[in-house]
Design an enzyme around this catalytic site. Structure first.
Site, PDB file in Angstrom:
ATOM      1  N   HIS A 118      17.422 -36.894 -10.150  1.00 35.58           N
ATOM      2  CA  HIS A 118      16.794 -37.354  -9.034  1.00 35.58           C
ATOM      3  C   HIS A 118      15.220 -37.093  -9.000  1.00 35.58           C
ATOM      4  O   HIS A 118      14.762 -37.151  -7.940  1.00 35.58           O
ATOM      5  CB  HIS A 118      17.614 -36.757  -7.656  1.00 35.58           C
ATOM      6  CG  HIS A 118      19.011 -37.261  -7.686  1.00 35.58           C
ATOM      7  ND1 HIS A 118      19.373 -38.667  -7.200  1.00 35.58           N
ATOM      8  CD2 HIS A 118      19.995 -36.359  -7.941  1.00 35.58           C
ATOM      9  CE1 HIS A 118      20.718 -38.373  -7.421  1.00 35.58           C
ATOM     10  NE2 HIS A 118      21.161 -37.405  -7.806  1.00 35.58           N
ATOM     11  N   LYS A 165      12.121 -14.346 -11.582  1.00 35.04           N
ATOM     12  CA  LYS A 165      11.800 -13.521 -12.828  1.00 35.04           C
ATOM     13  C   LYS A 165      10.711 -13.703 -13.665  1.00 35.04           C
ATOM     14  O   LYS A 165       9.897 -13.016 -14.028  1.00 35.04           O
ATOM     15  CB  LYS A 165      12.933 -13.152 -13.282  1.00 35.04           C
ATOM     16  CG  LYS A 165      13.549 -11.774 -13.736  1.00 35.04           C
ATOM     17  CD  LYS A 165      13.831 -10.938 -12.490  1.00 35.04           C
ATOM     18  CE  LYS A 165      13.127 -10.681 -11.203  1.00 35.04           C
ATOM     19  NZ  LYS A 165      13.679 -10.758  -9.949  1.00 35.04           N
ATOM     20  N   ARG A 187       3.611  -0.028  -4.713  1.00 33.41           N
ATOM     21  CA  ARG A 187       3.659  -0.750  -3.446  1.00 33.41           C
ATOM     22  C   ARG A 187       2.137  -1.348  -3.613  1.00 33.41           C
ATOM     23  O   ARG A 187       1.776  -2.031  -2.508  1.00 33.41           O
ATOM     24  CB  ARG A 187       3.483   0.395  -2.477  1.00 33.41           C
ATOM     25  CG  ARG A 187       4.813   1.154  -2.353  1.00 33.41           C
ATOM     26  CD  ARG A 187       4.744   2.138  -1.684  1.00 33.41           C
ATOM     27  NE  ARG A 187       4.987   1.606  -0.175  1.00 33.41           N
ATOM     28  CZ  ARG A 187       5.866   1.303   0.795  1.00 33.41           C
ATOM     29  NH1 ARG A 187       6.987   1.557   0.255  1.00 33.41           N
ATOM     30  NH2 ARG A 187       5.760   0.666   1.907  1.00 33.41           N
ATOM     31  N   GLU A 206       7.129 -14.231 -12.217  1.00 34.95           N
ATOM     32  CA  GLU A 206       6.430 -13.189 -11.715  1.00 34.95           C
ATOM     33  C   GLU A 206       5.821 -12.066 -12.812  1.00 34.95           C
ATOM     34  O   GLU A 206       4.880 -11.319 -12.425  1.00 34.95           O
ATOM     35  CB  GLU A 206       7.247 -12.374 -10.459  1.00 34.95           C
ATOM     36  CG  GLU A 206       8.709 -11.513 -10.863  1.00 34.95           C
ATOM     37  CD  GLU A 206       9.142 -10.780  -9.866  1.00 34.95           C
ATOM     38  OE1 GLU A 206       8.592 -10.557  -8.846  1.00 34.95           O
ATOM     39  OE2 GLU A 206      10.243 -10.818  -9.786  1.00 34.95           O
ATOM     40  N   LYS A 222       5.849  -4.329  -4.649  1.00 34.30           N
ATOM     41  CA  LYS A 222       7.313  -4.296  -4.484  1.00 34.30           C
ATOM     42  C   LYS A 222       7.866  -4.525  -3.036  1.00 34.30           C
ATOM     43  O   LYS A 222       8.899  -5.013  -2.958  1.00 34.30           O
ATOM     44  CB  LYS A 222       7.493  -2.743  -5.002  1.00 34.30           C
ATOM     45  CG  LYS A 222       8.999  -2.596  -5.080  1.00 34.30           C
ATOM     46  CD  LYS A 222       9.891  -3.036  -6.196  1.00 34.30           C
ATOM     47  CE  LYS A 222      11.246  -3.019  -6.222  1.00 34.30           C
ATOM     48  NZ  LYS A 222      11.862  -3.817  -6.949  1.00 34.30           N
ATOM     49  N   TRP A 262      -3.033  -2.491  -1.711  1.00 35.20           N
ATOM     50  CA  TRP A 262      -2.725  -4.015  -1.862  1.00 35.20           C
ATOM     51  C   TRP A 262      -3.551  -4.496  -0.798  1.00 35.20           C
ATOM     52  O   TRP A 262      -3.352  -4.553   0.385  1.00 35.20           O
ATOM     53  CB  TRP A 262      -1.279  -4.170  -1.631  1.00 35.20           C
ATOM     54  CG  TRP A 262      -0.773  -5.576  -2.096  1.00 35.20           C
ATOM     55  CD1 TRP A 262      -0.525  -5.995  -3.312  1.00 35.20           C
ATOM     56  CD2 TRP A 262      -0.663  -6.854  -1.111  1.00 35.20           C
ATOM     57  NE1 TRP A 262      -0.104  -7.428  -3.311  1.00 35.20           N
ATOM     58  CE2 TRP A 262      -0.217  -7.786  -2.045  1.00 35.20           C
ATOM     59  CE3 TRP A 262      -0.937  -6.993   0.143  1.00 35.20           C
ATOM     60  CZ2 TRP A 262      -0.097  -9.233  -1.412  1.00 35.20           C
ATOM     61  CZ3 TRP A 262      -0.669  -8.225   0.754  1.00 35.20           C
ATOM     62  CH2 TRP A 262      -0.378  -9.349  -0.149  1.00 35.20           C
ATOM     63  N   GLU A 292      16.482 -17.813  -9.058  1.00 34.63           N
ATOM     64  CA  GLU A 292      16.229 -16.389  -9.343  1.00 34.63           C
ATOM     65  C   GLU A 292      15.576 -16.301 -10.830  1.00 34.63           C
ATOM     66  O   GLU A 292      14.578 -15.364 -11.026  1.00 34.63           O
ATOM     67  CB  GLU A 292      17.478 -15.574  -9.407  1.00 34.63           C
ATOM     68  CG  GLU A 292      17.262 -13.978  -9.789  1.00 34.63           C
ATOM     69  CD  GLU A 292      16.276 -13.216  -9.378  1.00 34.63           C
ATOM     70  OE1 GLU A 292      15.737 -13.784  -8.056  1.00 34.63           O
ATOM     71  OE2 GLU A 292      16.142 -12.332  -9.781  1.00 34.63           O
ATOM     72  N   CYS A 340       0.871  -1.235  -0.049  1.00 33.18           N
ATOM     73  CA  CYS A 340       0.183   0.049  -0.133  1.00 33.18           C
ATOM     74  C   CYS A 340       0.910   1.042   0.035  1.00 33.18           C
ATOM     75  O   CYS A 340       1.942   1.386   0.654  1.00 33.18           O
ATOM     76  CB  CYS A 340      -0.899   0.049   1.258  1.00 33.18           C
ATOM     77  SG  CYS A 340      -2.241  -1.081   1.246  1.00 33.18           S
ATOM     78  N   ASN A 393      -1.623   1.434   5.881  1.00 31.24           N
ATOM     79  CA  ASN A 393      -0.723   0.417   5.265  1.00 31.24           C
ATOM     80  C   ASN A 393      -0.451  -0.707   6.556  1.00 31.24           C
ATOM     81  O   ASN A 393       0.151  -0.187   7.449  1.00 31.24           O
ATOM     82  CB  ASN A 393       0.564   0.844   4.828  1.00 31.24           C
ATOM     83  CG  ASN A 393       1.483  -0.116   4.268  1.00 31.24           C
ATOM     84  OD1 ASN A 393       1.163  -1.341   4.141  1.00 31.24           O
ATOM     85  ND2 ASN A 393       2.775   0.175   4.108  1.00 31.24           N
ATOM     86  N   GLY A 394      -0.767  -1.769   6.548  1.00 31.79           N
ATOM     87  CA  GLY A 394      -0.677  -2.702   7.571  1.00 31.79           C
ATOM     88  C   GLY A 394      -1.868  -3.391   7.760  1.00 31.79           C
ATOM     89  O   GLY A 394      -2.789  -3.442   6.898  1.00 31.79           O
TER      90      GLY A 394
END
Ligand code: M6R
Length: 591
Positions: free
Chosen positions: A492, A473, A28, A476, A586, A74, A469, A2, A100-101
């Site tokens: 395996h 990438k 955000r 997402e 983010k 968010w 990584e 947020c 935010n939270g």
């Protein structure tokens, strides 16, 4: 998560100003947005679902208002609807709150306030705060004091910003999520991150956890929330400039930030040598060093396990920050925790760090955002100097983190200069790589695989974390199911997933594991895999070869570059917005 932004001062275009600044915080959260400003004596509110890039600041009050707040969401509590978008208002409409939270005890507070006659319109936890402050205002006519009492009653890690029309005041409180004051010649700006107001001021005051501020645009006062005592604050100048936070002629921030790596790796390397030596000494003297980070930053930590082993013969342990809870039993006052974070605000990393501090251990933070909570709370801080990273997908922050960690590995054995030389050469290799022909080659490759739904990446040694990584990438931004494996682990289990034409990427260097990797790539090809080799040399096992320079111990840094470009084009070719992937934000400030 947020984005919060507010302004109060002499400018008459507060509504438009906060909307414009909010666009720089959209990374955000981007489920929905909302704004409130005071026009005459009334509260004006607009909100909606969706993104904010299309909004015209001039449509938000024109030159009628000196005070406004804005929010990009968010969602945590309550679905993504217009009603649930912030701001939320008190019953009398004089108090607007953005947040935010998570207010963990919101249910209990809501029941209590409903009994007292308050009417709730949304399903959010945030709305209780507006009503709680309204209730407290019945006991005192002081908005700041009422807000402080409301904050004391709210549990959880939060940041609140509230506007009160009658006193023309903004009040902000921080109990776990970031908030920064921008000190302007024309008033005060309050935001969850500096890009919101960089255009207006680069002088800041940090609100620490457990603190709140009250401002009418002419003065600002800081208080301790628990005691109500006033706190003194320093003004700090930040060096990021507004242009660094813009995307310029690039279609997306992600591409711009990939291209920034032509210079940002060199900036990460050009550290004050004394600082790196101090940090190296702390690691050498520590009895037990742990590395923690989340997501991409965690993969940098994992690569550092190999850097420290190969370059400095030093044993360190990595754990994802969210998994650190069961490791802290090892921590002693002589232990060292290295935390790596772009934003410097990630909740899991902060928690790991605070646990370490409670055990008396020292903390070294490797961060990008200047003045972030993690940077301020650590015993030692190294900035990677990547400049603002706005795309949700982390690119230049990762290569900056890798560069700093490798530099430290060299410093551990007194070979700082050798490490610096290697990394500056690597930086110029990246500059050469990111030329239009190379980028076009990767765009063409993305055309070949854009319709595939599964993709596998393998690597060994430091290329193993880079394989993980690469998967992050690609997942997402393109939503292709991508998975990374250690090359030797294929046989395996994972090799059962390979069918005719399954795209597989092999990340390789010229090193002691090259022969093993050739064999792993051949195993994939012989099961029908379409093998894309990212390697300084071409091998028969490859169906396609993406040439990368031979960067020796810095191979991980150059190998991830073509994957970032490929992931970007896969997203674009599949019609996705690489800057704002679904369900993500983010800065992950909730647990
Ligand atoms: O700000 P941080 O580096 O602490 O963030 C950690 C992760 O959330 C972050 O790296 C995330 O995995 C990236 N969006 C991936 O590109």
């Amino acid at each position: 998560m947020c984005g919060i932004f507010g302004y109060v001062g002499s400018r008459p275009d507060a509504g438009g100003l906060v909307i414009e600044g909010l666009k720089n915080l959209e990374y955000r959260g981007y489920d929905s947005w909302g704004v409130a400003w005071k026009e005459g004596s009334a509260m004006e509110v607009r909100k909606d679902t969706g993104k904010i890039s299309h909004l015209n600041p001039e449509d938000f009050g024109g030159d009628t208002s000196h005070i406004a707040i804005a929010h990009t969401r968010w969602a945590t509590h309550g679905g993504v609807t217009k009603v649930n978008a912030h701001p939320h208002l008190s019953c009398d409409g004089t108090i607007a709150v953005i947040h935010n939270g998570i207010v963990e005890n919101f249910d209990e507070l809501k029941k209590e306030l409903t009994k007292k006659g308050h009417t709730f319109l949304s399903e959010t936890d945030t709305e209780v705060v507006a009503h709680l402050v309204e209730e407290e205002m019945k006991k005192t006519n002081d908005f700041g004091a009422a807000f402080r009492q409301a904050c004391i009653r709210c549990k959880g890690r939060n940041a609140f910003l509230a506007l009160h029309t009658q006193s023309q005041t903004l009040v902000a409180a921080r109990t776990g999520s970031p908030l920064i004051v921008g000190v302007g010649s024309d008033g005060y700006y309050i935001a969850s991150d500096t890009p919101a107001f960089l255009k207006h001021t680069r002088t800041v005051q940090y609100i620490d956890d457990g603190e709140m501020v009250v401002t009418d645009g002419k003065h600002i006062l800081f208080y301790d929330i628990a005691t109500g005592e006033e706190r003194m604050k320093r003004e700090i100048a930040i060096t990021w400039n507004p242009e660094q936070a813009e995307k310029g002629d690039y279609a997306h921030y992600m591409l711009k930030e990939i291209m920034d790596q032509k210079e940002s790796v060199a900036r990460a390397v050009n550290q004050d040598e004394k600082d790196i030596e101090t940090v190296a000494k702390a690691i050498n003297e520590a009895k037990g060093t742990f590395l923690v980070g989340c997501g991409t930053a965690g993969k940098a930590c994992m690569a550092a396990e190999y850097f420290f082993s190969v370059v400095a013969e030093k044993h360190v342990n990595f754990a994802p920050a969210s998994e650190f809870k069961l490791y802290h039993h090892f921590l002693k006052p002589e232990s060292l925790l290295i935390v790596v974070s772009q934003s410097g605000e990630t909740a899991d990393v902060l928690e790991a760090m605070r646990v370490a501090k409670s055990k008396g251990s020292k903390v070294l933070a490797i961060v990008n955002v200047q003045g972030s909570t993690i940077a301020r709370e650590a015993d030692y801080t190294v900035q990677i100097n990547a400049g603002p990273e706005r795309a949700v997908a982390s690119t230049k922050a990762l290569t900056g983190q890798l560069a700093v960690l490798l530099l430290i590995a060299y410093a551990l054995t007194g070979k700082l200069k050798e490490g610096k030389k290697l990394l500056l050469e690597t930086s110029s290799m990246i500059n050469d790589m990111l030329n239009p022909r190379y980028v076009e080659r990767l765009r063409q490759l993305s055309e070949l695989i854009k319709r595939k739904e599964d993709l596998y990446i393998i690597g060994k040694s430091w290329n193993y974390p880079m394989a993980l990584e690469s998967a992050i990438k690609i997942q997402e931004v393109s939503y292709i199911h991508a998975e990374g494996f250690a090359g030797g682990e294929l046989k395996h289990g994972p090799i059962a997933l390979i069918e005719q034409g399954t795209p597989c990427i092999a990340l390789m260097g010229k090193d002691e594991v090259t022969t093993d990797m050739i064999s792993n790539a051949t195993q994939l090809k012989s099961r029908g895999g379409f093998v894309i080799g990212v390697s300084p040399q071409k091998y028969d096992a490859f169906n396609e070869w993406i040439k990368v320079p031979d960067a020796g111990n810095a191979q991980a840094i150059v190998n991830i570059i073509p994957i970032q470009v490929l992931a970007y084009f896969l997203a674009v070719q599949r019609g996705k917005d690489p800057d704002m992937p679904r369900n993500l934000a983010k800065s992950v400030t909730v647990k």
